[in-house]
Design an enzyme around this catalytic site. Structure first.
Site, PDB file in Angstrom:
ATOM      1  N   ASP A  88     -41.836 142.672  11.546  1.00 18.47           N
ATOM      2  CA  ASP A  88     -43.112 142.585  12.253  1.00 18.47           C
ATOM      3  C   ASP A  88     -42.915 142.416  13.759  1.00 18.47           C
ATOM      4  OD1 ASP A  88     -44.061 142.689   9.769  1.00 18.47           O
ATOM      5  OD2 ASP A  88     -45.075 140.724   9.787  1.00 18.47           O
ATOM      6  N   ALA A  89     -41.953 141.582  14.122  1.00 18.72           N
ATOM      7  CA  ALA A  89     -41.766 141.259  15.538  1.00 18.72           C
ATOM      8  C   ALA A  89     -41.400 142.511  16.328  1.00 18.72           C
ATOM      9  CB  ALA A  89     -40.681 140.200  15.692  1.00 18.72           C
ATOM     10  N   ASP A 113     -44.438 144.596  16.785  1.00 17.39           N
ATOM     11  CA  ASP A 113     -45.284 144.025  17.834  1.00 17.39           C
ATOM     12  C   ASP A 113     -44.790 144.394  19.228  1.00 17.39           C
ATOM     13  OD1 ASP A 113     -46.776 142.945  15.858  1.00 17.39           O
ATOM     14  OD2 ASP A 113     -45.914 140.929  16.021  1.00 17.39           O
ATOM     15  N   GLU A 136     -60.213 158.053 -12.802  1.00 17.89           N
ATOM     16  CA  GLU A 136     -59.778 157.143 -11.744  1.00 17.89           C
ATOM     17  C   GLU A 136     -60.608 155.873 -11.777  1.00 17.89           C
ATOM     18  OE1 GLU A 136     -62.172 159.554  -8.198  1.00 17.89           O
ATOM     19  OE2 GLU A 136     -60.131 160.109  -8.740  1.00 17.89           O
ATOM     20  N   LYS A 157     -63.364 153.049 -10.461  1.00 19.00           N
ATOM     21  CA  LYS A 157     -64.597 152.972  -9.677  1.00 19.00           C
ATOM     22  C   LYS A 157     -64.492 151.713  -8.820  1.00 19.00           C
ATOM     23  CE  LYS A 157     -69.566 153.608  -9.806  1.00 19.00           C
ATOM     24  NZ  LYS A 157     -69.839 152.709  -8.691  1.00 19.00           N
ATOM     25  N   ARG A 168     -72.175 155.942   3.945  1.00 18.26           N
ATOM     26  CA  ARG A 168     -72.944 156.873   3.130  1.00 18.26           C
ATOM     27  C   ARG A 168     -74.418 156.880   3.537  1.00 18.26           C
ATOM     28  NH1 ARG A 168     -75.431 156.114  -2.048  1.00 18.26           N
ATOM     29  NH2 ARG A 168     -75.702 158.100  -3.088  1.00 18.26           N
ATOM     30  N   GLU A 221     -63.481 155.024  -0.607  1.00 13.38           N
ATOM     31  CA  GLU A 221     -64.108 153.708  -0.642  1.00 13.38           C
ATOM     32  C   GLU A 221     -63.377 152.750   0.295  1.00 13.38           C
ATOM     33  OE1 GLU A 221     -66.666 153.801  -2.668  1.00 13.38           O
ATOM     34  OE2 GLU A 221     -67.144 151.774  -3.383  1.00 13.38           O
ATOM     35  N   LYS A 281     -63.996 162.826 -13.746  1.00 17.47           N
ATOM     36  CA  LYS A 281     -64.415 164.057 -13.071  1.00 17.47           C
ATOM     37  C   LYS A 281     -63.737 165.226 -13.771  1.00 17.47           C
ATOM     38  CE  LYS A 281     -64.743 161.486  -8.793  1.00 17.47           C
ATOM     39  NZ  LYS A 281     -64.023 161.003  -7.606  1.00 17.47           N
ATOM     40  N   LYS A 337     -69.120 152.328 -16.731  1.00 18.98           N
ATOM     41  CA  LYS A 337     -69.111 150.985 -16.144  1.00 18.98           C
ATOM     42  C   LYS A 337     -68.552 149.942 -17.107  1.00 18.98           C
ATOM     43  CE  LYS A 337     -72.113 150.248 -13.005  1.00 18.98           C
ATOM     44  NZ  LYS A 337     -72.436 150.267 -11.605  1.00 18.98           N
TER      45      LYS A 337
HETATM   46  S1  IVH Z   1     -67.181 159.991  -6.722  1.00 17.09           S
HETATM   47  C1  IVH Z   1     -69.804 163.369  -6.368  1.00 17.09           C
HETATM   48  N1  IVH Z   1     -65.259 158.323  -7.296  1.00 17.09           N
HETATM   49  O1  IVH Z   1     -69.522 154.844  -6.585  1.00 17.09           O
HETATM   50  C2  IVH Z   1     -69.365 162.030  -6.764  1.00 17.09           C
HETATM   51  N2  IVH Z   1     -67.286 157.439  -6.424  1.00 17.09           N
HETATM   52  O2  IVH Z   1     -70.954 157.337  -6.700  1.00 17.09           O
HETATM   53  C3  IVH Z   1     -69.301 161.118  -5.625  1.00 17.09           C
HETATM   54  N3  IVH Z   1     -67.222 154.992  -6.109  1.00 17.09           N
HETATM   55  O3  IVH Z   1     -71.221 154.782  -3.735  1.00 17.09           O
HETATM   56  C4  IVH Z   1     -68.708 159.806  -5.910  1.00 17.09           C
HETATM   57  N4  IVH Z   1     -65.179 154.695  -6.815  1.00 17.09           N
HETATM   58  O4  IVH Z   1     -68.784 154.709  -3.278  1.00 17.09           O
HETATM   59  C5  IVH Z   1     -66.517 158.448  -6.828  1.00 17.09           C
HETATM   60  N5  IVH Z   1     -63.433 156.969  -7.803  1.00 17.09           N
HETATM   61  C6  IVH Z   1     -64.690 157.107  -7.350  1.00 17.09           C
HETATM   62  C7  IVH Z   1     -65.436 156.009  -6.915  1.00 17.09           C
HETATM   63  C8  IVH Z   1     -66.758 156.213  -6.465  1.00 17.09           C
HETATM   64  C9  IVH Z   1     -66.255 154.109  -6.335  1.00 17.09           C
HETATM   65  C10 IVH Z   1     -68.585 154.640  -5.601  1.00 17.09           C
HETATM   66  C11 IVH Z   1     -69.044 155.450  -4.442  1.00 17.09           C
HETATM   67  C12 IVH Z   1     -70.527 155.596  -4.615  1.00 17.09           C
HETATM   68  C13 IVH Z   1     -70.767 155.079  -5.986  1.00 17.09           C
HETATM   69  C14 IVH Z   1     -71.535 156.074  -6.798  1.00 17.09           C
END
Ligand code: IVH
Length: 688
Positions: free
Chosen positions: A49-50, A53, A130, A132, A153, A190, A307, A331
């Site tokens: 780190d130093a 810096d 992935e 959320k 957003r 995010e 996705k 969720k």
């Molecule tokens: S995809 C077209 N992937 O969830 C799809 N959103 O979408 C667009 N979020 O406010 C979103 N992790 O901030 C996507 N792996 C992820 C995510 C993610 C978190 C949040 C994103 C958005 C909300 C609804």
């Protein structure tokens, strides 16, 4: 990875003859960006780190002396800039959409069915799965490889320009790592805060007497939406990319997984917890795997996102209203919920500690129905200002005890009542005392008088990491104590089959199992035995250290404070607690009885006495700028001499070392009468 800068850079590097300021600046930027990426994205630091810096300061000075060298991708931008009056509005070129939520396996099956129906002639779909992340969505615009704008957003069509704030996020690259960047690239992802950084931030807020944040998400939002980006710079925000907006001047990858791989190659942070899975069963397996590991992840997530992996297939699926048909958020049960505090009672722990407990209107949170949540201690109740009648946010993450996070001010009724610590123990009636200095009120009855303490102590004694007596749970211990069949752990080994078999929910077979487990537990280790005794402040790792250091229980029982202080990680408080435990004749008798009952362990040789270190047990706080020593240096010297360095001044502080421009810590030291030293004073101590 070769950046154009690096070329000039190498010539301008150490040893090169008289580099031009521009060359030197370019070299410094490239170096700093490279080390920063290694540190913040790859988690593989490349220099101390130093040293970082030093390079950083050199670049800062160079840019100050030559303002024409300023550049948007300079790491010096990471410290923030002068406060803004307000955020400018940004219109997103491609709108930032939301995503449809699902909660059950059926929702996932239905999602997969719809996808297959639309795509036709495809038996099983490949999905990118992935996390959320529970933070805020952000769009990062890179033009010709340089980060030029970052926007929240907002309502999906327009957001706020938070570019200066985002530049302070260390893991976000200010320049893409490529020789031929696209003309335009909108990286979406995010911004969030790790749980550990959140805890540290709240500790700092508390110390400074400032409002704490309710959860990492709010902390991230509050930190990002700071008009003063210098504050954002101190807030340890993180970023993970998960999508794309506009792309010009480069070919769109063929799949979502390929897009994320491309990001990784560009130096854009992407979370490693991702997979390409096949069909609905693959999605559900991913969900379960992440669900099990959710609590152990360094950041909060509120679900997983699926996705369709193939981008051509994504296009075919298209959108309904404001959400894509190719994606779904699955969720997890919420870790936080709001409910009503019907009452505040207290619980008596094994050391007599009185814990205020909120009695709640039943609420489903973290996957279970919760009716009680800990409020930790009296000060915490005051600090969070939780009252009977309040609506509160309750949190239960993983297997941890549910806790009350905060109250909702708008929903406080006029007749909300304050909690009053009872003056006597609800279990044994002994006075409740709270020594000054301590945060915890305690029942003064001790285990002789207080059944709650006896139960707690016995449960601790038999617990898995202590004596590990299988099958001796809450309800059994409760009955044994209530029926006066046992009072001390030694009594456990005197129990007979008949007495046990007569208890509720017990039969000969289960009673015999308990006796067998007790018999088995007699053969143990010294560390487990010490831990099982339940000495205050002696947790599992301290017990191990004590066992290693003393080798035999008699050595430990006779150890002086000084001798105890030589054990790794043992400070004055723990030493005193251990000493006073063994000064109590009842405890000595307990140990004798346990040994007489046949509890045994292999002995070892005690470790040799080392010469005590000069600053052992002393706690230092450093503040201000010392004339010749950097703060890290001073801290290292203190620690090498056996002292500890703490961030805040309290009555436990032995010395405050103050330099120039020392602020509130110096004032606090004077207020508490803590000895204040200057650098020479510290050096003097170190020599002694
Ligand atoms: S995809 C077209 N992937 O969830 C799809 N959103 O979408 C667009 N979020 O406010 C979103 N992790 O901030 C996507 N792996 C992820 C995510 C993610 C978190 C949040 C994103 C958005 C909300 C609804």
């Amino acid at each position: 990875m070769v950046q154009p800068d690096l070329f000039t850079a190498q010539q301008a590097g150490p040893g090169a003859a008289a580099p031009t300021p521009a060359g030197r600046a370019a070299w410094l930027r490239a170096e700093l960006n490279r080390h920063g990426h290694a540190y913040y994205v790859l988690d593989q630091p490349t220099i101390p780190d130093a040293e970082y810096d030093l390079l950083f300061r050199e670049l800062q000075e160079l840019e100050q002396a030559h303002p024409e060298l300023a550049s948007p991708d300079s790491p010096t931008r990471r410290v923030g800039a002068a406060p803004l009056a307000q955020f400018a509005q940004v219109t997103h070129t491609v709108p930032m959409l939301s995503i449809n939520n699902g909660f059950s396996d059926d929702d996932v099956l239905a999602f997969d069915r719809r996808v297959r129906e639309t795509l036709k002639e495809i038996d099983e779909v490949d999905y990118a799965a992935e996390l959320k992340f529970d933070g805020l969505a952000i769009n990062l615009r890179y033009e010709n490889g340089v980060l030029v704008r970052a926007a929240t957003r907002g309502d999906g069509a327009t957001g706020e320009d938070v570019t200066v704030n985002i530049r302070t996020v260390r893991s976000i690259c200010l320049r893409l790592q490529t020789d031929n960047p696209p003309q335009v690239l909108d990286v979406r992802g995010e911004v969030m805060m790790y749980k550990a950084d959140f805890a540290r931030l709240n500790a700092r807020q508390r110390e400074a007497g400032q409002r704490e944040f309710v959860n990492p998400r709010n902390a991230a939002a509050g930190s990002l939406r700071q008009l003063d980006s210098r504050i954002t710079a101190q807030r340890s925000l993180r970023f993970f990319a998960y999508g794309i907006g506009s792309l010009e001047g480069a070919e769109m990858p063929a799949s979502h997984a390929a897009l994320l791989d491309w990001y990784v190659s560009l130096g854009v942070p992407v979370c490693a917890e991702r997979a390409v899975v096949r069909g609905a069963q693959g999605l559900l397996a991913f969900y379960r795997d992440i669900g099990q590991r959710r609590a152990a992840l360094p950041w909060d997530i509120d679900g997983v996102v699926y996705k369709v992996n193939d981008l051509a297939q994504q296009q075919k699926l298209g959108f309904v209203s404001r959400a894509p048909r190719f994606a779904m958020a699955h969720k997890f049960p919420a870790e936080e919920a709001t409910t009503l505090v019907q009452d505040i009672g207290v619980q008596v722990g094994r050391t007599g500690a009185i814990t205020p407990v909120a009695r709640l209107a039943p609420v489903f949170v973290g996957g279970v129905t919760v009716t009680n949540a800990t409020l930790h201690n009296e000060d915490e109740v005051r600090r969070k200002d939780i009252r009977i009648g309040d609506t509160v946010i309750v949190r239960r993450a993983g297997d941890v005890i549910p806790e009350v996070v905060a109250h909702v001010p708008e929903r406080r009724p006029a007749d909300a009542r304050q909690f009053v610590m009872p003056s006597s123990c609800p279990v044994c009636g002994s006075p409740i005392v709270r020594p000054e200095e301590e945060a915890i009120a305690r029942c003064s009855g001790g285990w002789m008088k207080c059944a709650a303490q006896r139960k707690g102590g016995l449960l601790h004694f038999v617990s898995r990491r202590a004596m590990d007596v299988e099958g001796l749970g809450d309800q059994l211990v409760e009955q044994l104590v209530d029926k006066n069949l046992i009072a001390t752990p030694a009594d456990l080994y005197k129990l007979g089959l008949v007495a046990l078999a007569e208890l509720d929910r017990m039969a000969d077979k289960s009673a015999q199992n308990v006796l067998d487990a007790l018999e088995k537990s007699k053969s143990t280790t010294l560390a487990r035995f010490i831990y099982a005794l339940g000495i205050r402040h002696v947790g599992e790792s301290t017990a191990k250290e004590l066992a290693r250091h003393f080798g035999r229980i008699d050595e430990l029982m006779q150890a002086s404070d000084e001798r105890l202080l030589q054990v790794a990680d043992i400070g004055p408080v723990v030493a005193r607690s251990v000493r006073s435990f063994f000064d109590d004749p009842l405890n000595i008798e307990l140990i004798e009885q346990l040994r007489a009952a046949g509890v045994h362990w292999p002995d070892a040789e005690p470790m040799a006495m080392a010469a005590p270190k000069p600053l052992h047990g002393k706690i230092f706080v450093l503040t201000g700028t010392l004339p010749t020593m950097a703060r890290d240096q001073a801290a290292a010297l203190i620690e090498a001499a056996g002292g500890k360095v703490s961030g805040s001044v309290s009555k436990k502080t032995s010395y405050v070392v103050a330099g120039e421009e020392a602020g509130s810590k110096l004032a606090k030291a004077q207020e508490l009468g803590v000895t204040v030293l200057d650098e020479d004073g510290l050096k003097q101590l170190l020599r002694e």
